[in-house]
Design a protein around this motif. Structure first.
Motif, mmCIF file in Angstrom:
data_model
loop_
_atom_site.group_PDB
_atom_site.id
_atom_site.type_symbol
_atom_site.label_atom_id
_atom_site.label_comp_id
_atom_site.label_asym_id
_atom_site.label_seq_id
_atom_site.Cartn_x
_atom_site.Cartn_y
_atom_site.Cartn_z
ATOM 1 N N GLY A 1 0.846 -1.185 0.000
ATOM 2 C CA GLY A 1 0.000 0.000 0.000
ATOM 3 C C GLY A 1 0.877 1.228 0.000
ATOM 4 N N ILE A 2 0.230 2.376 -0.035
ATOM 5 C CA ILE A 2 0.971 3.629 -0.093
ATOM 6 C C ILE A 2 0.431 4.573 0.974
ATOM 7 N N LEU A 3 1.368 5.214 1.648
ATOM 8 C CA LEU A 3 0.991 6.351 2.477
ATOM 9 C C LEU A 3 1.640 7.581 1.862
ATOM 10 N N TYR A 4 0.799 8.547 1.503
ATOM 11 C CA TYR A 4 1.313 9.839 1.077
ATOM 12 C C TYR A 4 1.379 10.749 2.306
ATOM 13 N N GLY A 5 2.460 11.500 2.418
ATOM 14 C CA GLY A 5 2.536 12.517 3.465
ATOM 15 C C GLY A 5 3.217 13.751 2.890
ATOM 16 N N ARG A 6 2.735 14.914 3.266
ATOM 17 C CA ARG A 6 3.408 16.147 2.844
ATOM 18 C C ARG A 6 4.854 16.117 3.315
ATOM 19 N N GLN A 7 5.768 16.470 2.434
ATOM 20 C CA GLN A 7 7.184 16.350 2.760
ATOM 21 C C GLN A 7 7.556 17.091 4.051
ATOM 22 N N GLU A 8 7.056 18.339 4.177
ATOM 23 C CA GLU A 8 7.444 19.119 5.366
ATOM 24 C C GLU A 8 6.901 18.492 6.649
ATOM 25 N N THR A 9 5.788 17.772 6.546
ATOM 26 C CA THR A 9 5.233 17.087 7.720
ATOM 27 C C THR A 9 6.043 15.828 8.009
ATOM 28 N N LEU A 10 6.350 15.059 6.958
ATOM 29 C CA LEU A 10 7.104 13.814 7.147
ATOM 30 C C LEU A 10 8.463 14.095 7.793
ATOM 31 N N GLU A 11 9.072 15.208 7.402
ATOM 32 C CA GLU A 11 10.414 15.514 7.915
ATOM 33 C C GLU A 11 10.431 15.726 9.421
ATOM 34 N N THR A 12 9.297 16.141 9.982
ATOM 35 C CA THR A 12 9.244 16.403 11.422
ATOM 36 C C THR A 12 8.919 15.148 12.227
ATOM 37 N N MET A 13 8.608 14.042 11.526
ATOM 38 C CA MET A 13 8.111 12.870 12.244
ATOM 39 C C MET A 13 9.219 11.897 12.620
ATOM 40 N N PRO A 14 9.137 11.331 13.851
ATOM 41 C CA PRO A 14 10.089 10.287 14.244
ATOM 42 C C PRO A 14 9.767 8.983 13.507
ATOM 43 N N PRO A 15 10.673 8.011 13.519
ATOM 44 C CA PRO A 15 10.418 6.743 12.821
ATOM 45 C C PRO A 15 9.177 6.035 13.364
ATOM 46 N N TYR A 16 8.695 5.118 12.531
ATOM 47 C CA TYR A 16 7.545 4.293 12.898
ATOM 48 C C TYR A 16 8.043 2.979 13.486
ATOM 49 N N GLN A 17 8.876 2.287 12.730
ATOM 50 C CA GLN A 17 9.510 1.069 13.241
ATOM 51 C C GLN A 17 11.005 1.211 13.022
#
Lengths: 419, 151
Positions: free
Chosen positions: A245-261
């Motif tokens: 599957g695909i998760l789209y995220g705005r780049q500027e938002t993704l950059e602020t996020m910590p890892p998932y796994q």
């Protein structure tokens, strides 16, 4: 035909001829021709996708990234080409906004964990709608439990199943951090005006997530036009393999996020005590990814765009409207759910005095594959005052002749149970 | 027209599903148990009035598919007047029958469920009421769910 060739005009498409592309459709079930009407659960796969999977495993299979040898280079190229294709498919600004997941459910869980743990605090509100699938409810409940946040729900308007948008601005009020909603309801067939809704949320600085599981393979998706921060979809509901599957995220938002796994593929450097991670999207893809799945999904996206997703959307709506009208003629004996007009290609219904599971069992003996139950929408079912519904969901390879047979079978079921 | 379905939906089953017997709350019940099939939302409540080891009266309420309703209805008829030990034996016979289609001993009218094993998705519907009656006999008041059982 390459994916850049403009798709044909809808009037020129021979929809039933496309059935030849789907080997599975040509079989008998319980001695009757298979009529597959469970596409909202999973779609069937065209030969182009099956062939892409076979070729990948017969020619190119190796692990991706960091490989020096030829096969690893090929696998990496194919995997990253699928990412680029996915970005184009949903009109993301860049391939870096595309994270490969197992499906919509994992995409939503990723956001709930990685974005949620950083941005949601005690007392904050997560706004959902009453028509959400369990996969867009339970991850937020887990986040709410961890953080002390609250969940609120935008209501629907009874059996016709439209969002009560008059209430939206009031509900987007104080303390809402995130609005997560479905593009198309899997049990009502409602198509939500997500661009308008996301615009209203965004004006108030609220982050938005769109569950595109039911819409991605059924109509054009443009994340910039929708204006959402996140959008999640599943490959297997749009002619692709299961498990991708695909998760789209705005780049500027993704950059602020910590890892998932945590794991391989997502790190820059690992020491015994601490590690640093890669930039998105790789930060969110720990471990060996589903490479063949991405390759298959690439083939599926090409296949769909050869037909043209606007053509598929129109055909879907025609099938949905045709089925809805035919079922309405069963009159008092049936209760129909979802909007009267402008519906997606699925219908949920209940026959008077016949339980949905009995409907599905009898239909199956006639070769007609339906689904009965709560469709992972238990709160919605409670709201509608039912325990379950039966559902027929269509894709472009279904025909009006199949719908005629399905409705005829329902008539037989009514007779059989003496309703 | 429906030959292929008569294995599952025998006349007796259709009759009991449309007109369930002992379908009411039981005044003077000594115990009760809830049965729940989360897959289809089936809910039923079974009431028992025991006289020592004997099932003096039994009834049920709830909603569900044709198979689960007919199974509960026929259960109440089969179990009324039996001892705890006899009910346990019938439970084992029914369980074997709906899982494998094998009818061991005389199960009376319950033999109509012998075709259920050919419909794996419906085994849970047929067995739900039986798990509920066993729970009510134990009297621990714990609801039973088809998802926690080996069916």
């Amino acid at each position: 035909m390459s994916p850049t060739t403009p798709p044909p005009a809808s009037g020129t498409i021979d929809w039933s001829a496309l059935r030849a592309d789907f080997p599975i459709l040509h079989q008998q079930v319980h001695g009757q021709p298979l009529i597959y009407l469970d596409n909202a659960a999973t779609s069937q796969k065209p030969r182009a996708v099956l062939e892409a999977l076979r070729l990948y495993y017969e020619r190119d299979n190796a692990n991706v990234h960091r490989g020096i040898h030829e096969l690893s280079n090929r696998a990496t190229t194919a995997f990253e080409a699928a990412r680029t294709r996915a970005a184009q498919f949903i009109n993301a600004r860049s391939a870096d906004e595309i994270i490969f997941t197992r499906g919509t459910t994992e995409g939503i869980n990723l956001v709930a964990q990685a974005w949620g743990s950083k941005n949601v605090k005690a007392g904050d509100t997560i706004l959902l709608t009453e028509m959400e699938h369990h996969s867009n409810i339970v991850p937020w409940q887990l986040l709410a439990e961890r953080t002390g946040a609250k969940l609120a729900y935008l209501p629907i308007t009874g059996d016709i199943g439209l969002l009560d948008l008059a209430r939206l601005d009031e509900q987007l009020g104080s303390g809402v951090k995130l609005l997560a909603l479905t593009h198309i309801s899997n049990s009502l067939g409602t198509i939500n005006p997500v661009a308008d809704i996301c615009a209203r949320a965004r004006k108030r600085g609220i982050t938005t997530l769109v569950d595109a599981a039911q819409s991605a393979g059924h109509r054009p998706i443009d994340v910039q036009e929708i204006g959402c921060d996140f959008l999640a979809l599943s490959g297997h509901k749009m002619c692709g393999p299961t498990g991708i599957g695909i998760l789209y995220g705005r780049q500027e938002t993704l950059e602020t996020m910590p890892p998932y796994q945590g794991g391989g593929e997502m790190i820059l450097n690992v020491d015994f005590q601490r590690s640093t991670w890669k930039q998105p999207p790789h930060r969110f893809e720990a471990g060996t990814p589903d490479i063949s799945g991405a390759v298959g999904l690439h083939a599926a996206m090409d296949y769909l765009d050869q037909i043209g997703r606007h053509n598929i959307a129109r055909h879907d709506q025609e099938l949905g409207a045709y089925a809805y009208a035919a079922l309405s003629r069963l009159k008092d004996g049936i209760r129909l759910f979802g909007p009267h007009i402008g519906r997606a290609g699925l219908v949920s219904f209940l026959l008077k005095d016949v339980h949905a599971h009995d409907v599905v069992t009898v239909a199956d003996q006639r070769g007609v594959a339906l689904r009965g139950g709560h469709h992972c929408n238990q709160p919605l079912m409670r709201k509608l005052g039912v325990e379950s519904t039966a559902r027929a969901s269509f894709y472009f390879y279904n025909t009006t002749a199949e719908i005629d047979r399905f409705v005829e079978v329902l008539g037989e079921i009514q007779k059989f149970f003496g309703a | 027209m429906f030959d292929d379905l008569s294995d599952l939906y025998q006349q007796v089953i259709l009759d009991h599903c449309k007109k369930p017997r002992n379908f009411h709350e039981l005044t003077g019940a000594t115990s009760s148990a809830q049965g729940h099939n989360p897959l289809c939302g089936d809910q039923l409540k079974l009431y028992l009035a025991m006289d020592g080891e004997l099932v003096k009266d039994i009834s049920f309420q709830g909603s569900g598919c044709c198979i689960s309703k007919a199974s509960a209805s026929l259960l109440t008829e089969a179990v009324k007047g039996k001892t705890r030990e006899q009910v346990q034996k019938i439970f084992e016979q029914v369980h074997e029958m709906v899982m494998t289609g094998r009818v061991v001993g005389d199960v009376g009218k319950l033999a109509v469920f012998a075709g259920v094993y050919k419909f794996p998705a419906r085994v849970k519907c047929a067995i739900l009421a039986w798990h509920a009656v066993m729970a009510a006999l134990k009297g621990d008041g714990q609801p039973v769910s088809t998802e926690n059982e080996q069916s």
